[in-house]
Design a protein around this motif. Structure first.
Motif, PDB file in Angstrom:
ATOM      1  N   ASP A  82       0.721  -1.264  -0.038  1.00 59.84           N
ATOM      2  CA  ASP A  82       0.081   0.017  -0.108  1.00 59.84           C
ATOM      3  C   ASP A  82       0.874   1.132   0.024  1.00 59.84           C
ATOM      4  OD1 ASP A  82      -2.583   1.410   0.227  1.00 59.84           O
ATOM      5  OD2 ASP A  82      -1.965   1.933   2.333  1.00 59.84           O
ATOM      6  N   GLU A  84       3.827   1.568  -1.106  1.00 62.70           N
ATOM      7  CA  GLU A  84       4.762   1.517  -2.435  1.00 62.70           C
ATOM      8  C   GLU A  84       3.737   2.091  -3.530  1.00 62.70           C
ATOM      9  OE1 GLU A  84       6.245  -2.145  -3.041  1.00 62.70           O
ATOM     10  OE2 GLU A  84       7.731  -2.029  -1.421  1.00 62.70           O
ATOM     11  N   GLY A  85       2.489   1.672  -3.361  1.00 62.02           N
ATOM     12  CA  GLY A  85       1.376   2.068  -4.364  1.00 62.02           C
ATOM     13  C   GLY A  85       1.091   3.594  -4.326  1.00 62.02           C
ATOM     14  N   ARG A  86       1.109   3.905  -3.011  1.00 60.50           N
ATOM     15  CA  ARG A  86       0.871   5.585  -2.883  1.00 60.50           C
ATOM     16  C   ARG A  86       1.793   6.337  -3.212  1.00 60.50           C
ATOM     17  NH1 ARG A  86      -3.061   6.365   1.845  1.00 60.50           N
ATOM     18  NH2 ARG A  86      -4.254   4.470   2.098  1.00 60.50           N
ATOM     19  N   GLN A  87       3.258   5.817  -3.162  1.00 61.12           N
ATOM     20  CA  GLN A  87       4.373   6.628  -3.450  1.00 61.12           C
ATOM     21  C   GLN A  87       4.431   6.757  -4.854  1.00 61.12           C
ATOM     22  OE1 GLN A  87       6.396   8.462  -1.818  1.00 61.12           O
ATOM     23  NE2 GLN A  87       7.203   9.139  -4.030  1.00 61.12           N
ATOM     24  N   ARG A  88       3.768   5.514  -5.862  1.00 56.88           N
ATOM     25  CA  ARG A  88       3.860   5.444  -7.052  1.00 56.88           C
ATOM     26  C   ARG A  88       3.004   6.476  -7.627  1.00 56.88           C
ATOM     27  NH1 ARG A  88       4.498  -0.020  -6.550  1.00 56.88           N
ATOM     28  NH2 ARG A  88       2.636  -0.710  -6.997  1.00 56.88           N
ATOM     29  N   MET A  89       1.641   6.582  -6.915  1.00 53.96           N
ATOM     30  CA  MET A  89       0.641   7.607  -7.293  1.00 53.96           C
ATOM     31  C   MET A  89       1.263   8.820  -7.276  1.00 53.96           C
ATOM     32  SD  MET A  89      -2.679   5.623  -5.844  1.00 53.96           S
ATOM     33  CE  MET A  89      -3.582   6.880  -5.756  1.00 53.96           C
ATOM     34  N   SER A  91       4.364  10.120  -7.544  1.00 55.29           N
ATOM     35  CA  SER A  91       5.293  10.165  -8.304  1.00 55.29           C
ATOM     36  C   SER A  91       4.669  10.550  -9.577  1.00 55.29           C
ATOM     37  CB  SER A  91       6.363   9.066  -8.341  1.00 55.29           C
ATOM     38  OG  SER A  91       7.015   8.910  -7.493  1.00 55.29           O
ATOM     39  N   ALA A  92       3.776   9.565  -9.938  1.00 54.41           N
ATOM     40  CA  ALA A  92       3.080   9.699 -11.405  1.00 54.41           C
ATOM     41  C   ALA A  92       2.239  11.216 -11.427  1.00 54.41           C
ATOM     42  CB  ALA A  92       1.866   8.768 -11.743  1.00 54.41           C
ATOM     43  N   GLU A  94       3.183  13.998 -10.030  1.00 50.40           N
ATOM     44  CA  GLU A  94       4.055  15.178 -10.095  1.00 50.40           C
ATOM     45  C   GLU A  94       4.653  15.158 -11.477  1.00 50.40           C
ATOM     46  OE1 GLU A  94       7.117  13.782  -7.102  1.00 50.40           O
ATOM     47  OE2 GLU A  94       5.984  14.585  -5.536  1.00 50.40           O
ATOM     48  N   ASN A  95       4.531  14.277 -12.242  1.00 56.41           N
ATOM     49  CA  ASN A  95       4.950  14.123 -13.784  1.00 56.41           C
ATOM     50  C   ASN A  95       4.058  14.424 -14.658  1.00 56.41           C
ATOM     51  OD1 ASN A  95       7.678  13.485 -12.917  1.00 56.41           O
ATOM     52  ND2 ASN A  95       7.064  11.379 -12.786  1.00 56.41           N
TER      53      ASN A  95
END
Length: 121
Positions: A82, A84-89, A91-92, A94-95
């Protein structure tokens, strides 16, 4: 139904179970009674049980251990996944090609002004 014990408290004789149907979590309370032999439920145990819906709560009845510690560490793995998934969201997000400066605020005042412009035309 089958499920994995995510958390348990043997002093209170309670547990939280992740069910094979991936529905809402189910809860066990010792007040429903353990099967003969007073089997304790520990985090990571694979259990088989009867499921009963009580109002908006799924309640485990008649739990029977299938495999002890079959999924030990599952609860911790879910928490990590969970995070890691939140961090990927994040990061996405921010880009993204647009930032806060490109967002048009929609306020009631602006909406009313546009409505008046349409009526005037």
């Amino acid at each position: 139904m089958l499920g994995v014990v995510l958390w348990s408290d043997n002093t209170e004789n309670t547990a939280v179970i992740w069910c094979e149907d991936h529905g809402e979590l189910a809860y066990f309370s010792g007040s429903q009674g353990l099967p003969i032999g007073d089997v304790t439920l520990d985090a990571g145990d694979l259990i088989q049980f009867d499921l009963k819906q009580q109002q908006n709560l799924r309640v485990v009845q008649n739990p029977r251990r299938v495999f002890q510690a079959a999924y030990s560490g599952l609860a911790e793995s879910l928490v990590e996944a969970d995070a890691e998934g939140r961090q990927r969201m994040v990061s996405a997000a921010e880009n993204l090609p647009f930032g806060p400066s490109n967002v048009i605020p929609f306020t009631r005042k602006r909406t009313r002004e546009r409505a008046r412009e349409r009526v005037a035309v």
